[in-house]
Scaffold this active site. Structure first.
Site, PDB file in Angstrom:
ATOM      1  N   HIS A  81      40.987  40.668  36.715  1.00 42.91           N
ATOM      2  CA  HIS A  81      39.586  41.619  37.203  1.00 42.91           C
ATOM      3  C   HIS A  81      38.102  40.900  36.679  1.00 42.91           C
ATOM      4  O   HIS A  81      37.258  40.825  37.525  1.00 42.91           O
ATOM      5  CB  HIS A  81      39.679  42.966  36.619  1.00 42.91           C
ATOM      6  CG  HIS A  81      38.762  43.862  37.557  1.00 42.91           C
ATOM      7  ND1 HIS A  81      37.738  44.489  37.158  1.00 42.91           N
ATOM      8  CD2 HIS A  81      39.295  44.326  38.770  1.00 42.91           C
ATOM      9  CE1 HIS A  81      37.423  45.352  38.066  1.00 42.91           C
ATOM     10  NE2 HIS A  81      37.968  45.157  39.009  1.00 42.91           N
ATOM     11  N   CYS A  82      38.065  40.545  35.592  1.00 40.04           N
ATOM     12  CA  CYS A  82      37.172  39.715  35.083  1.00 40.04           C
ATOM     13  C   CYS A  82      36.411  38.558  35.838  1.00 40.04           C
ATOM     14  O   CYS A  82      35.268  38.365  35.890  1.00 40.04           O
ATOM     15  CB  CYS A  82      37.283  39.366  33.372  1.00 40.04           C
ATOM     16  SG  CYS A  82      37.607  40.725  32.332  1.00 40.04           S
TER      17      CYS A  82
END
Length: 353
Positions: A344-345
């Site tokens: 997600h980062c």
């Protein structure tokens, strides 16, 4: 049509930040190119990117930032021989310092039927409180991306990273006090002032505050490592059952708080307890912030970071139950998370207007 607009000169009425499970046009990534971020795992991390790109291109477009023609050739060499929809991959030359697209990239809002149905927010990115230099090229990504898309970009003086917020698409946002109230972000603003800005800019009515993030997270407690919406009424939140682990107490505190919080309609949240990986990962910077909560929802699939931990099968079964209509795609992210972030980062979704 592209144009830059100061935030105090734009009418945000009717715009909102869609939930991640709503239809998307593309996913944005930036090819890993910084050896300071992955001093021991850069090559392996690029292999993780190949897995993400080829998986996502089955379902939607991928906009991939690279640093010039030499890097372009390196990406093509990595992808050579891979079976995937190459027509869905767009390689873009935009300057950047690092690969954390969730935090540095544009945050999009939509208003169907408006003259500008898609709008890009350009919040200030200061490398999580000026922890890493340089970061100016990263801070400029939203302007370059919006110009490429020919959509308006709204410039803000508010420091905000995409990994610090999560929305249900109905008016509620999750975040943490540790991050958004940290003095290295917006020291001149009160909690009430930050809430007011988030509500106005992202089309919200309700802000839900948890406390602290997980050990090893250099972002000061990003929500996308701990608690995520998986439907308008349901969240997944990580728990650590080992009482001797440093994550046990803060995550137990977040769970207690979640049980007390209410959404935009005054309703309690349905909570899925997601275990932390029962494998302690150490990287070049100490403990890696490995969490199954750092997943990405895309059209037709969910990319789930896994770390060769014994409880991986249990975690994946919870994702299959939560997303019965999407393909669950596990991706081994031990090299990636050694740089202190996971799937997600390094991704940012572009919603469909």
């Amino acid at each position: 049509m592209w144009r830059e607009i100061p935030s105090d000169q734009f009418d945000f009425q009717g715009y909102r930040m869609p939930a991640e499970w709503e239809p998307q046009d593309a996913t944005w990534l930036a090819w890993p190119d910084n050896p300071d971020t992955w001093p021991e795992h850069l090559d392996q991390t690029r292999g993780v990117y190949v897995q993400m790109i080829t998986a996502l291109c089955r379902f939607q477009k991928v906009n991939l930032l690279v640093k010039g023609c030499a890097a372009d050739d390196g990406v093509e060499a990595r992808l050579a021989g891979k079976s995937f929809n190459r027509a869905n991959l767009r390689i873009i030359h935009i300057p950047y310092n690092d690969s954390w697209m969730r935090d540095a990239g544009p945050i999009f809002v939509t208003k169907p039927g408006a003259p500008d149905p898609l709008l890009a927010h350009d919040f200030v990115f200061n490398a999580w409180g000026a922890k890493y230099e340089p970061y100016q090229d990263d801070d400029d990504i939203p302007v370059h991306a919006s110009r490429l898309l020919q959509v308006p970009v709204v410039r803000h003086n508010l420091v905000l990273e995409g990994g610090s917020i999560d929305v249900n698409g109905k008016g509620t946002l999750l975040t943490t006090r540790q991050c958004l109230l940290h003095p290295n972000r917006n020291p001149g603003l009160t909690r009430e002032e930050i809430e007011s800005r988030l509500k106005r800019f992202l089309g919200l009515t309700t802000i839900l505050w948890l406390d602290e993030g997980i050990e090893g997270d250099d972002t000061d407690g990003h929500i996308d490592d701990i608690t995520r919406f998986v439907s308008p009424t349901r969240v997944m939140t990580v728990v650590e059952n080992n009482r001797s682990d440093a994550n046990h107490a803060p995550l137990a505190g977040n769970l207690r708080k979640l049980r007390e919080l209410r959404d935009q309609d005054g309703q309690p949240l349905e909570i899925i307890e997601l275990p932390m990986p029962d494998k302690h990962l150490e990287g070049p910077f100490g403990r890696s912030p490995a969490s199954y909560a750092n997943f990405l929802i895309a059209n037709g699939c969910v990319l789930v970071p896994v770390y060769s931990a014994p409880n991986e099968a249990l975690a994946l079964s919870l994702f299959r139950d939560a997303f019965p209509d999407r393909e669950i795609i596990p991706i081994e992210c031990t090299p990636l998370v050694a740089g202190l972030g996971s799937i997600h980062c390094v991704t940012q979704q572009q919603p469909r207007p």
